[in-house]
Design an enzyme around this catalytic site. Structure first.
Site, mmCIF file in Angstrom:
data_model
loop_
_atom_site.group_PDB
_atom_site.id
_atom_site.type_symbol
_atom_site.label_atom_id
_atom_site.label_comp_id
_atom_site.label_asym_id
_atom_site.label_seq_id
_atom_site.Cartn_x
_atom_site.Cartn_y
_atom_site.Cartn_z
ATOM 1 N N HIS A 264 54.427 38.928 33.337
ATOM 2 C CA HIS A 264 53.337 39.924 33.315
ATOM 3 C C HIS A 264 53.978 41.305 33.347
ATOM 4 C CE1 HIS A 264 49.384 38.190 33.559
ATOM 5 N NE2 HIS A 264 50.015 37.135 34.107
ATOM 6 N N GLU A 331 48.536 35.829 45.429
ATOM 7 C CA GLU A 331 47.307 35.939 44.641
ATOM 8 C C GLU A 331 47.124 34.369 43.989
ATOM 9 O OE1 GLU A 331 46.311 38.124 40.328
ATOM 10 O OE2 GLU A 331 48.276 38.193 41.085
ATOM 11 N N HIS A 332 48.286 33.861 43.332
ATOM 12 C CA HIS A 332 48.177 32.521 42.877
ATOM 13 C C HIS A 332 49.372 31.859 43.663
ATOM 14 C CE1 HIS A 332 46.665 34.187 39.211
ATOM 15 N NE2 HIS A 332 47.197 34.979 39.219
ATOM 16 N N HIS A 424 14.141 52.737 72.668
ATOM 17 C CA HIS A 424 14.068 51.250 72.267
ATOM 18 C C HIS A 424 13.440 50.312 73.533
ATOM 19 C CE1 HIS A 424 17.311 52.416 69.850
ATOM 20 N NE2 HIS A 424 17.656 51.092 69.211
#
Length: 432
Positions: A264, A331-332, A424
Site C-alpha cells: 500500500h 487493522e487486518h 428532580h
C-alpha cells in the site's frame, strides 16, 4: 533487501515503542491548510471549491459539472467491461448479505419491574456523506463497503464525494458500483474541499451530518479541523496487517500474504508474527522471489515497509505471539496456524480476523463480505469496522404506569435528594 527481524523478548523499549506506534505522520501543516481552505469554502462556496479543485487536483471544472448526472452514471455502467461489472455485482451481493445480518431489531421492550417498561428504538441517521478516495486509480470497493451498509440501514440521503480523474470525470468502475447499489448523488470533489463542503454545504453540495470514508493526509486533517461541525466517523490511517503463523504454516502462502498490505505504501506496516525461526528462514527467500513479479513501485513500498514499520516479530511461543497481536491491535490479521478456530477466542483486539490458509486479506478487501474499512493505529482496541451501526442511532424508551410510578417514586426522590437536585425530587415526591 533488508528485513527487520525483531526478537521480541530481547529488543529495547525504544524499538518496541517504534513498532507499536507505526507511522505517525505529522499533519500539523496539513491542518493549517485545512483551516484556511475550509474557512474559504464556508465563505465562498462553489467558487472556492472549483478554485481548489483546479489548484490541488489540476482539474478545471465549471459549477454545472460538480455534480455527476444520472446520465453519466448510466453511461459509465454501460461502458464498463461486463466481466468487471459482473465482479462488482458479485462482491456487492456478498457485502449485502453480510451487512443485512447486522441489522438490529427496529424496536424492543422489556419489563424491568411491574409497571415499568424500557426499550430502544433504532432509526437511520438523516443523511451521510461517503468519502471515496482516488489516489492513482479508482476504488469501487470503498464505495461498496460504505454505500451498501448505508442503504441497508435506511439512510434516506446518501451523498458521495470523490476526486475527479484527469479528464474531470468519475471513473466508470465507481459509477457502475453506484448504479449497482442504488446511489445517484455523486460530486466530483475530494480532499479538504470535499470535507469542508459536506460540513458547511455549498450552492451545489449539500451539508451533511456525517462524513465517513478513508482519505489522504489532507482529508484527515480536514476531518480533525471540522470535527465540531460534522461527525467524522472512524479514525483511519496507513494500512497495517499481522500474519500470525506457526511452524505448520505454508511458507509460500505466508510469503504471499505478508506482502499484501505492505504494497500500500512506505508508511504501511505488515508484520509476520511467529515463534518459528525455521518458518521465517523458509519465508524470506520465497518472498524475495515473489517480489520480482511486482512492479518497481510496489517493490519499493514493500522494501521500505519491511525495513521500517514492518518485518518479522519473532516470539518465544504461540502464546507470546497472541499477546503481541492483542497489544498491537492490527487493522487486518490472518491466523495461519493449525486449528485457527481454537485461537479465535484468544484474539481480543483486531479490526478483522481471517482464519486459515485460504483467506488472504485480498478476499476481504474486495468481495468476501465483511467490511474492509477498519480502525488503524491501535484503535481496534476501542473501534470496530464500518457497519450498518455507523448509519444508525438508538433512542432509549421508558414508560411507567401509575402502579409502576408509585413503586419507585420514593427511591427516585431519595436519589435526587442525595445528588442535590431539588426539582428532580419534587417532580416525583409532589406528583399528583
Amino acid at each position: 533487501m533488508n528485513v527487520n527481524i525483531h526478537k521480541w523478548s530481547e529488543v529495547s523499549a525504544e524499538v518496541k515503542n517504534f513498532v507499536l506506534k507505526r507511522a505517525e505522520i505529522d499533519i500539523s501543516e496539513h491542518m493549517k491548510l485545512a483551516t484556511e481552505v475550509s474557512n474559504d469554502i464556508r465563505a465562498r462556496g462553489d467558487k472556492a471549491v472549483l478554485e481548489y479543485t483546479e489548484k490541488f487536483d489540476k482539474v478545471k471544472l465549471s459549477q454545472d459539472k460538480i455534480k455527476v448526472t444520472e446520465a453519466e452514471i448510466e453511461d459509465g455502467y454501460r461502458r464498463l467491461d461486463p466481466k468487471i461489472r459482473e465482479t462488482i455485482e458479485y462482491a456487492a451481493g456478498n457485502i449485502r448479505n453480510f451487512h443485512e445480518k447486522q441489522l438490529p431489531e427496529e424496536m424492543w421492550f422489556t419489563e424491568v419491574d411491574k409497571g415499568l417498561m424500557v426499550g430502544e428504538k433504532t432509526t437511520p441517521i438523516v443523511d451521510v456523506c461517503l468519502y471515496v478516495p482516488r489516489g492513482k486509480g479508482s476504488f469501487p470497493s470503498v464505495l461498496l463497503m460504505l454505500g451498501i451498509p448505508a442503504v441497508i440501514a435506511g439512510v434516506s440521503k446518501i451523498v458521495v464525494v470523490t476526486p475527479p480523474n484527469e479528464e474531470g470525470n468519475v471513473d466508470d468502475t465507481l459509477l457502475a458500483a453506484a448504479k449497482i447499489i442504488g446511489i445517484t448523488e455523486i460530486y466530483k470533489v475530494g480532499g479538504i474541499q470535499a470535507v469542508a463542503s459536506a460540513a458547511f454545504g455549498t450552492e451545489t453540495i449539500p451539508k451533511c451530518h456525517k462524513i465517513i470514508g478513508p482519505g489522504n493526509a489532507y482529508a484527515t486533517a480536514a476531518k480533525r479541523v471540522l470535527a465540531n461541525y460534522i461527525d467524522v466517523g472512524l479514525p483511519a490511517g496507513p494500512s497495517e496487517a499481522i500474519i500470525l503463523a506457526d511452524e505448520r504454516a505454508n511458507p509460500h502462502n505466508v510469503a504471499l500474504d505478508w506482502m499484501i498490505e505492505a504494497e500500500h505504501g512506505g508508511d504501511s506496516a505488515s508484520l509476520l508474527v511467529t515463534h518459528s525461526r525455521e518458518l521465517v528462514d523458509k519465508v524470506l527467500p520465497i518472498m524475495q522471489e515473489q517480489m520480482k513479479k511486482l512492479s518497481p513501485k510496489r517493490q519499493g513500498f514493500i522494501a521500505t515497509n519491511f525495513s521500517t514499520y514492518g518485518g518479522v516479530i519473532l516470539t518465544d511461543s504461540l502464546g507470546e505471539s497472541i499477546d503481541f497481536v492483542n497489544l498491537y491491535a492490527p487493522e487486518h490479521m490472518e491466523v495461519m496456524c493449525e486449528n485457527p478456530f481454537d485461537l479465535l477466542p484468544k484474539i481480543k483486539n483486531a479490526g478483522e480476523i481471517l482464519l486459515g490458509d485460504n483467506t488472504p486479506v485480498t478476499l476481504c478487501n474486495f468481495l468476501l463480505g465483511p467490511n474492509a474499512i477498519l480502525p488503524t493505529g491501535g484503535f481496534a482496541k476501542t473501534y470496530s469496522s464500518v457497519s450498518v451501526f455507523d448509519f444508525l442511532k438508538r433512542s432509549s424508551i421508558g414508560y411507567a404506569s401509575r402502579e409502576g410510578f408509585e413503586r419507585v417514586r420514593e427511591h427516585a426522590a431519595r436519589f435526587a435528594t442525595a445528588e442535590g437536585f431539588d426539582a428532580h425530587a419534587a417532580a416525583v415526591a409532589d406528583r399528583e
